[in-house]
Design a protein around this motif. Structure first.
Motif, PDB file in Angstrom:
ATOM      1  N   THR A   1       0.790  -1.227   0.000  1.00  0.00           N
ATOM      2  CA  THR A   1       0.000   0.000   0.000  1.00  0.00           C
ATOM      3  C   THR A   1       0.825   1.281   0.000  1.00  0.00           C
ATOM      4  O   THR A   1       0.316   2.336  -0.346  1.00  0.00           O
TER       5      THR A   1
ATOM      6  N   ASN B   1       1.054   4.699  -8.923  1.00  0.00           N
ATOM      7  CA  ASN B   1      -0.275   4.339  -9.420  1.00  0.00           C
ATOM      8  C   ASN B   1      -0.259   2.968 -10.084  1.00  0.00           C
ATOM      9  O   ASN B   1      -1.204   2.189  -9.927  1.00  0.00           O
ATOM     10  N   LYS B   2       0.814   2.659 -10.800  1.00  0.00           N
ATOM     11  CA  LYS B   2       0.944   1.350 -11.440  1.00  0.00           C
ATOM     12  C   LYS B   2       0.952   0.231 -10.402  1.00  0.00           C
ATOM     13  O   LYS B   2       0.405  -0.844 -10.633  1.00  0.00           O
ATOM     14  N   GLU B   3       1.533   0.512  -9.241  1.00  0.00           N
ATOM     15  CA  GLU B   3       1.598  -0.474  -8.151  1.00  0.00           C
ATOM     16  C   GLU B   3       0.378  -0.404  -7.233  1.00  0.00           C
ATOM     17  O   GLU B   3       0.323  -1.114  -6.240  1.00  0.00           O
ATOM     18  N   SER B   4      -0.577   0.468  -7.553  1.00  0.00           N
ATOM     19  CA  SER B   4      -1.794   0.677  -6.748  1.00  0.00           C
ATOM     20  C   SER B   4      -1.475   1.057  -5.302  1.00  0.00           C
ATOM     21  O   SER B   4      -2.145   0.621  -4.363  1.00  0.00           O
TER      22      SER B   4
ATOM     23  N   SER C   1      -1.283   3.553  -2.052  1.00  0.00           N
ATOM     24  CA  SER C   1      -2.158   4.610  -1.544  1.00  0.00           C
ATOM     25  C   SER C   1      -1.366   5.795  -1.012  1.00  0.00           C
ATOM     26  O   SER C   1      -1.877   6.918  -0.994  1.00  0.00           O
TER      27      SER C   1
END
Length: 129
Positions: A51, A82-85, A87
């Motif tokens: 995260t 963002n590519k790794e999601s 937060s």
């Protein structure tokens, strides 16, 4: 050489050995920006958490500061995050560099006077994505 170019204006002299140790580990995610076979900038989105990651040892040669390279790096960092999601991105800045990170939405979460060394205050920040 890149560290030395930024010292003592952006990094405390005592941080040099920490940077050397960091580089000795060859951390995954640490990137170099090279122009004419010379390293002109470096940064890393480091960590394995699903995260959040940390933006580590971001530095730009003073010869290239003010040319938009910082914006390119921050846009790349956000793109990778963002590519790794992710937060959040954690940033351990100095009182001198905090304004740069604020431009991209980073918020101060903790301040430590002389946290990096005499006269170099540590500012912990978080960038929510």
């Amino acid at each position: 050489m890149l560290f030395d170019e930024n010292c003592p204006e952006s990094f405390a002299p005592n941080e040099r050995s920490d940077y050397e140790s960091f580089l000795d580990e060859v951390p995954d995610g640490y990137e170099l920006c090279i122009s004419s076979e010379v390293v002109i900038a470096a940064y890393g989105l480091i960590g394995k958490d699903s995260t959040h990651r940390s933006l580590n040892w971001i530095m730009i040669s003073p010869r290239f500061q003010g040319a938009g390279l910082g914006s390119v790096i921050m846009n790349q960092v956000k793109k990778l995050a963002n590519k790794e999601s992710l937060s959040t991105i954690n940033i351990a800045a100095s009182h001198l560099s905090q304004r740069f990170f604020k431009k991209y939405g980073a918020k101060i979460v903790k301040e430590q006077p002389n946290g990096w060394g005499p006269g170099m205050h540590r500012i912990d920040m978080v960038l929510n994505l």
